[in-house]
Design a protein around this motif. Structure first.
Motif, mmCIF file in Angstrom:
data_model
loop_
_atom_site.group_PDB
_atom_site.id
_atom_site.type_symbol
_atom_site.label_atom_id
_atom_site.label_comp_id
_atom_site.label_asym_id
_atom_site.label_seq_id
_atom_site.Cartn_x
_atom_site.Cartn_y
_atom_site.Cartn_z
ATOM 1 N N GLY A 7 0.558 -0.902 0.199
ATOM 2 C CA GLY A 7 0.128 -0.007 0.419
ATOM 3 C C GLY A 7 0.990 1.141 0.320
ATOM 4 N N SER A 8 1.927 0.724 0.059
ATOM 5 C CA SER A 8 3.045 2.001 0.262
ATOM 6 C C SER A 8 3.511 3.043 -1.575
ATOM 7 C CB SER A 8 4.176 2.008 1.274
ATOM 8 O OG SER A 8 3.687 0.860 2.225
ATOM 9 N N PHE A 9 3.896 1.947 -2.486
ATOM 10 C CA PHE A 9 3.663 2.191 -3.001
ATOM 11 C C PHE A 9 3.315 1.563 -5.019
ATOM 12 C CE2 PHE A 9 7.140 -1.120 -1.503
ATOM 13 C CZ PHE A 9 6.325 -1.709 -1.889
ATOM 14 N N ARG A 10 3.825 2.263 -6.174
ATOM 15 C CA ARG A 10 3.229 2.059 -7.208
ATOM 16 C C ARG A 10 4.413 1.334 -7.509
ATOM 17 N NH1 ARG A 10 -0.134 7.183 -7.451
ATOM 18 N NH2 ARG A 10 -1.922 6.334 -7.518
ATOM 19 N N LEU A 11 3.913 0.225 -8.253
ATOM 20 C CA LEU A 11 5.260 -0.972 -8.916
ATOM 21 C C LEU A 11 4.538 -1.453 -10.212
ATOM 22 C CD1 LEU A 11 5.849 -3.154 -5.797
ATOM 23 C CD2 LEU A 11 7.257 -1.844 -7.220
ATOM 24 N N TRP A 12 5.577 -0.631 -11.683
ATOM 25 C CA TRP A 12 4.287 -1.271 -12.552
ATOM 26 C C TRP A 12 5.910 -2.527 -13.361
ATOM 27 C CZ3 TRP A 12 3.614 4.209 -15.089
ATOM 28 C CH2 TRP A 12 2.040 4.360 -14.533
ATOM 29 N N PRO A 13 5.798 -3.324 -13.304
ATOM 30 C CA PRO A 13 6.756 -4.419 -14.101
ATOM 31 C C PRO A 13 7.041 -3.786 -15.663
ATOM 32 C CG PRO A 13 4.892 -5.816 -13.706
ATOM 33 C CD PRO A 13 4.492 -4.367 -13.585
ATOM 34 N N TYR A 14 8.155 -3.852 -15.885
ATOM 35 C CA TYR A 14 8.873 -3.763 -17.761
ATOM 36 C C TYR A 14 7.857 -3.899 -18.323
ATOM 37 C CZ TYR A 14 13.889 -2.001 -14.491
ATOM 38 O OH TYR A 14 14.112 -1.482 -13.711
ATOM 39 N N ALA A 15 7.858 -3.332 -19.627
ATOM 40 C CA ALA A 15 7.745 -3.442 -20.710
ATOM 41 C C ALA A 15 8.122 -5.014 -21.481
ATOM 42 C CB ALA A 15 6.551 -2.839 -21.246
ATOM 43 N N LYS A 16 9.131 -5.104 -21.309
ATOM 44 C CA LYS A 16 10.581 -5.011 -22.279
ATOM 45 C C LYS A 16 11.833 -6.024 -21.538
ATOM 46 C CE LYS A 16 9.815 -1.798 -24.706
ATOM 47 N NZ LYS A 16 9.994 -0.644 -25.521
ATOM 48 N N GLU A 17 12.363 -6.525 -22.051
ATOM 49 C CA GLU A 17 13.468 -6.847 -20.674
ATOM 50 C C GLU A 17 14.427 -5.712 -20.635
ATOM 51 O OE1 GLU A 17 17.014 -10.343 -20.593
ATOM 52 O OE2 GLU A 17 14.897 -10.988 -22.263
ATOM 53 N N LYS A 18 14.585 -4.528 -21.961
ATOM 54 C CA LYS A 18 16.028 -3.807 -20.817
ATOM 55 C C LYS A 18 14.762 -2.967 -21.922
ATOM 56 C CE LYS A 18 20.313 -5.115 -20.929
ATOM 57 N NZ LYS A 18 19.947 -7.111 -21.033
ATOM 58 N N PRO A 19 14.072 -2.191 -21.091
ATOM 59 C CA PRO A 19 13.140 -1.007 -21.337
ATOM 60 C C PRO A 19 14.773 0.320 -21.087
ATOM 61 C CG PRO A 19 13.637 -1.975 -18.835
ATOM 62 C CD PRO A 19 14.103 -2.756 -19.974
ATOM 63 N N ASP A 20 14.421 1.475 -22.040
ATOM 64 C CA ASP A 20 15.410 2.546 -21.680
ATOM 65 C C ASP A 20 14.205 3.748 -20.913
ATOM 66 O OD1 ASP A 20 16.629 4.849 -22.226
ATOM 67 O OD2 ASP A 20 15.902 4.984 -24.742
ATOM 68 N N LEU A 21 15.230 3.873 -19.562
ATOM 69 C CA LEU A 21 14.789 4.202 -18.993
ATOM 70 C C LEU A 21 14.543 5.594 -18.362
ATOM 71 C CD1 LEU A 21 13.892 1.296 -15.929
ATOM 72 C CD2 LEU A 21 12.039 2.411 -17.266
ATOM 73 N N ASN A 22 15.553 5.694 -19.242
ATOM 74 C CA ASN A 22 16.105 7.685 -19.071
ATOM 75 C C ASN A 22 15.751 8.074 -20.017
ATOM 76 O OD1 ASN A 22 18.072 7.007 -17.156
ATOM 77 N ND2 ASN A 22 19.252 5.758 -18.816
ATOM 78 N N LYS A 23 14.292 8.044 -20.662
ATOM 79 C CA LYS A 23 13.651 8.865 -21.695
ATOM 80 C C LYS A 23 12.800 10.092 -20.836
ATOM 81 C CE LYS A 23 11.964 5.823 -25.050
ATOM 82 N NZ LYS A 23 11.005 4.270 -25.947
ATOM 83 N N LYS A 24 12.274 10.898 -21.912
ATOM 84 C CA LYS A 24 11.855 12.026 -21.003
ATOM 85 C C LYS A 24 10.354 10.807 -20.082
ATOM 86 C CE LYS A 24 11.283 16.174 -22.107
ATOM 87 N NZ LYS A 24 11.509 17.413 -22.760
ATOM 88 N N ASN A 25 10.080 10.796 -20.947
ATOM 89 C CA ASN A 25 8.341 9.989 -20.581
ATOM 90 C C ASN A 25 8.703 8.439 -20.985
ATOM 91 O OD1 ASN A 25 5.970 8.137 -20.698
ATOM 92 N ND2 ASN A 25 5.128 10.691 -20.736
ATOM 93 N N VAL A 26 8.834 7.057 -19.653
ATOM 94 C CA VAL A 26 8.852 6.227 -19.261
ATOM 95 C C VAL A 26 7.994 4.997 -20.480
ATOM 96 C CG1 VAL A 26 11.101 6.251 -19.114
ATOM 97 C CG2 VAL A 26 9.057 6.041 -17.015
#
Ligand SMILES: Nc1ncnc2c1ncn2[C@@H]1O[C@H](COP(=O)(O)OP(=O)(O)O)[C@@H](O)[C@H]1O
Ligand SMILES: [Mg+2]
Length: 263
Positions: free
Chosen positions: A203-222
């Motif tokens: 209940g403390s957080f939001r957790l979203w699984p990656y959509a792909k094995e190696k996501p690019d998480l440095n984009k402005k919108n992920v």
């Protein structure tokens, strides 16, 4: 022999835990998890069989990881299922301190950000903890004023700790292919120092699984790199899914955090 709480003094009871005095060591208290789940500042409420045990396990895994990594927390140990021993608060700070890496939830309603916009460093917001008032957010200029003019170092400490804890937990969940989107934590004063208290559970957080094995998480919108519909957190409950589905998600969080033992 399980601990018998029947004769013990109840100090406090909240939505998800009961706090008992520890007569054997009065500098600590017992935190006992409940099966209750709530949302909307307590308006939506259910009892979910097994939730206390799952939350206890997630909380134990997360706090032991944070303690090992040098975060100042109230957590001491978890002597039996559903029971945790924590250092007793000297002073409660009536705030919920939020950190956000990825824009989701309430921020979309009051800010011109799109779902999935990334914040670097994570943004920190302070909310006054009051259910009937729906935990109103404190103005950043007020916080800055308290830190600069009033030399109120507690706010600065909470801001810094919130980012440090966020980065530790984000790195841990990342090892399991899950993005920590945001969280809310509570702090108090123990031995005169700002200390992380309360619980950290599904209940403390939001957790979203990656959509792909190696996501690019440095984009402005992920948003395209993540899979919000596979969310593991309490939004499942807020959105009205049945309790069985919510329980399965929370159990998955407990299993993931079991893996924090090795990191
Ligand atoms: N280390 C601690 N010492 C004493 N009380 C604590 C400690 N950590 C948390 N608490 C208190 O436990 C109570 C119950 O928690 P919880 O069920 O989460 O309440 P709430 O419904 O207010 O979120 C809260 O009042 C919280 O401040
Ligand atoms: Mg709480």
């Amino acid at each position: 022999m399980p601990i018998d709480f029947s004769g013990m003094k109840k100090i406090n009871e909240g939505k998800t835990k009961v706090i008992y005095e520890n007569s054997a060591n009065t500098k600590t208290v017992f935190m006992v998890f409940k099966d209750d789940i709530t949302a909307g500042d307590g308006v939506k409420h259910d009892v979910m069989q097994g939730k206390a045990l799952i939350d206890w396990r997630t909380n134990k895994n997360i706090f032991e990881y944070l303690n090992r990594h040098g975060v100042r927390t109230h957590y001491v140990e978890s002597p039996e299922e559903k029971v945790t021993i924590v250092k007793k608060l000297d002073h409660k700070i009536n705030l919920e301190v939020v950190a956000r890496r990825v824009a989701a939830g309430s921020i979309l309603k009051w800010s011109k950000v799109a779902e999935g916009d990334r914040f670097d460093p994570p943004v920190v917001q302070f909310h006054y903890k009051d259910d009937p008032l729906h935990d109103p957010m404190l103005d950043d200029s007020y916080i800055d004023f308290m830190i600069r003019e009033k030399k109120s170092s507690e706010y600065a400490d909470m801001r810094n700790m919130n980012v440090a804890v966020f980065e530790l937990l984000e790195a841990a969940f990342a090892k399991f292919g899950v993005q920590l989107v945001d969280f809310k934590l509570e702090y108090g004063l123990i031995d005169g120092k700002v200390t992380l208290i309360d619980e950290i559970t599904g209940g403390s957080f939001r957790l979203w699984p990656y959509a792909k094995e190696k996501p690019d998480l440095n984009k402005k919108n992920v948003i395209g790199e993540l899979n919000p519909s596979g969310r593991l957190d309490k939004d499942t409950y807020r959105m009205g899914e049945d309790l069985k589905a919510v329980g399965d998600k929370f159990a998955q969080i407990a299993v993931i955090t079991d893996g924090f033992k090795d990191i």
